[in-house]
Motif scaffolding. Structure first.
Motif, PDB file in Angstrom:
ATOM      1  N   ILE A 190       0.837  -1.200   0.000  1.00 45.09           N
ATOM      2  CA  ILE A 190       0.000   0.000   0.000  1.00 45.09           C
ATOM      3  C   ILE A 190       0.871   1.249   0.000  1.00 45.09           C
ATOM      4  CG2 ILE A 190      -1.732   1.309   1.287  1.00 45.09           C
ATOM      5  CD1 ILE A 190      -2.803  -1.239  -0.051  1.00 45.09           C
ATOM      6  N   GLN A 191       1.928   1.233   0.785  1.00 44.82           N
ATOM      7  CA  GLN A 191       2.845   2.376   0.838  1.00 44.82           C
ATOM      8  C   GLN A 191       3.429   2.674  -0.537  1.00 44.82           C
ATOM      9  OE1 GLN A 191       6.004   1.857   3.672  1.00 44.82           O
ATOM     10  NE2 GLN A 191       7.015   3.787   3.154  1.00 44.82           N
ATOM     11  N   VAL A 192       3.783   1.636  -1.276  1.00 51.96           N
ATOM     12  CA  VAL A 192       4.347   1.815  -2.622  1.00 51.96           C
ATOM     13  C   VAL A 192       3.304   2.409  -3.561  1.00 51.96           C
ATOM     14  CG1 VAL A 192       5.233   0.595  -4.650  1.00 51.96           C
ATOM     15  CG2 VAL A 192       6.089   0.015  -2.369  1.00 51.96           C
ATOM     16  N   HIS A 193       2.070   1.903  -3.501  1.00 46.45           N
ATOM     17  CA  HIS A 193       1.004   2.437  -4.358  1.00 46.45           C
ATOM     18  C   HIS A 193       0.729   3.903  -4.029  1.00 46.45           C
ATOM     19  CE1 HIS A 193       0.369  -1.474  -5.992  1.00 46.45           C
ATOM     20  NE2 HIS A 193      -0.251  -1.983  -4.950  1.00 46.45           N
ATOM     21  N   ILE A 194       0.715   4.245  -2.762  1.00 49.46           N
ATOM     22  CA  ILE A 194       0.500   5.638  -2.348  1.00 49.46           C
ATOM     23  C   ILE A 194       1.624   6.522  -2.889  1.00 49.46           C
ATOM     24  CG2 ILE A 194       0.445   7.211  -0.363  1.00 49.46           C
ATOM     25  CD1 ILE A 194      -2.113   5.655  -0.505  1.00 49.46           C
ATOM     26  N   HIS A 195       2.853   6.034  -2.810  1.00 51.18           N
ATOM     27  CA  HIS A 195       4.007   6.787  -3.339  1.00 51.18           C
ATOM     28  C   HIS A 195       3.821   7.080  -4.827  1.00 51.18           C
ATOM     29  CE1 HIS A 195       8.166   7.975  -4.117  1.00 51.18           C
ATOM     30  NE2 HIS A 195       8.220   7.054  -5.061  1.00 51.18           N
ATOM     31  N   HIS A 196       3.377   6.091  -5.589  1.00 48.68           N
ATOM     32  CA  HIS A 196       3.184   6.288  -7.026  1.00 48.68           C
ATOM     33  C   HIS A 196       2.036   7.260  -7.308  1.00 48.68           C
ATOM     34  CE1 HIS A 196       5.232   2.151  -7.849  1.00 48.68           C
ATOM     35  NE2 HIS A 196       6.114   3.133  -7.727  1.00 48.68           N
ATOM     36  N   LEU A 201      -0.195  12.410  -9.144  1.00 48.02           N
ATOM     37  CA  LEU A 201      -1.315  13.320  -8.912  1.00 48.02           C
ATOM     38  C   LEU A 201      -0.990  14.476  -7.973  1.00 48.02           C
ATOM     39  CD1 LEU A 201      -4.118  10.624  -8.527  1.00 48.02           C
ATOM     40  CD2 LEU A 201      -3.696  12.076 -10.513  1.00 48.02           C
ATOM     41  N   GLY A 202       0.219  14.492  -7.419  1.00 41.48           N
ATOM     42  CA  GLY A 202       0.601  15.586  -6.525  1.00 41.48           C
ATOM     43  C   GLY A 202       0.947  15.071  -5.146  1.00 41.48           C
ATOM     44  N   LYS A 203       2.061  15.530  -4.608  1.00 44.20           N
ATOM     45  CA  LYS A 203       2.565  14.995  -3.339  1.00 44.20           C
ATOM     46  C   LYS A 203       1.693  15.362  -2.150  1.00 44.20           C
ATOM     47  CE  LYS A 203       5.802  18.883  -2.711  1.00 44.20           C
ATOM     48  NZ  LYS A 203       5.157  19.453  -1.518  1.00 44.20           N
ATOM     49  N   ASP A 204       0.863  16.398  -2.286  1.00 47.06           N
ATOM     50  CA  ASP A 204       0.047  16.836  -1.156  1.00 47.06           C
ATOM     51  C   ASP A 204      -1.368  16.264  -1.163  1.00 47.06           C
ATOM     52  OD1 ASP A 204       2.134  18.443  -0.176  1.00 47.06           O
ATOM     53  OD2 ASP A 204       1.573  20.088  -1.518  1.00 47.06           O
TER      54      ASP A 204
END
Length: 228
Positions: A190-196, A201-204
């Protein structure tokens, strides 16, 4: 969306499971009411596809049990019974839709989406969140009207977080929705998917809530000034 398919016909059950998985749904398949109840006690499903002609305990009895226990997610009856009385009985018992066999997989997917809209309170298949637009029917995401290529897991996480904007979703909740029986889940998947997603789509966009999970902030419309 994670779907529970309750179908005792091995050929039809496997074909339906494969077809829906090719459309990026996560599908767990059981062949009895008893197995369905066990699955629902241990997992969270967004939709149940329910055959009526099950062995031992029929689908109508299972439907009543689920609604009586407070199961509020979509339940679609999928059956060969074509009598009007059966349709009325099923709908009155709490089914969201009644689909006759044989069915077209594209139509089945459309009916699943329609039932999901009713459950989540969405009015259409177009979901907007600031500069992000999601065409739920075609699983297409746009950022400022430019298409953004996402994997099926990235898309699923984004959709869940936006549908629950303002609320924190835990890693376990996201995994529960995105992975079915037998899927291998890396501890940091999940952490990897969130990173991508942040890169695309924007870091914030997605907030990490330490030791709890992830959240996308709810957009509050600006108040409209009344004309003087």
């Amino acid at each position: 969306m994670r779907i529970l398919l309750v179908e005792d016909d091995p050929q039809l059950g496997r074909a339906t499971q494969i077809g829906l998985e090719q459309a990026d749904y996560v599908v767990d398949w059981v062949q009895s009411a008893e197995s369905a109840l066990t699955a629902i006690r241990n997992h969270q499903y967004g939709c149940v596809l329910l055959d009526l002609g099950l062995p031992k305990e029929d689908g109508m009895s299972l439907l009543r049990k689920l609604r009586g226990s407070g199961f509020a997610q979509a339940i679609l009856i999928v059956t060969a019974r074509d009598q009007i009385a059966d349709r009325i009985l099923g709908l009155d018992a709490g089914a969201d839709d009644f689909i006759l066999k044989p069915f077209d997989l594209d139509e089945l997917a459309a009916r699943i989406r329609a039932a999901s809209r009713r459950i989540t309170g969405r009015a259409s298949e177009l979901l907007m969140h600031g500069d992000i637009g999601i065409d739920v029917a075609n699983k297409v995401v746009h950022l400022r009207q430019v298409p953004v290529a996402l994997t099926s897991k990235e898309y699923g996480i984004l959709l869940m977080l936006i549908e629950h904007a303002g609320n924190i979703l835990t890693r376990e909740q996201l995994e529960e929705a995105l992975y079915g029986w037998g899927d291998e889940i890396e501890s940091n998947a999940i952490q990897v998917h969130i990173h991508h997603l942040r890169k695309k789509l924007g870091k914030d966009l997605i907030k990490t809530v330490h030791a709890i999970g992830y959240r996308i902030d709810k957009i509050i419309p600006e108040p409209t000034l009344a004309a003087s």
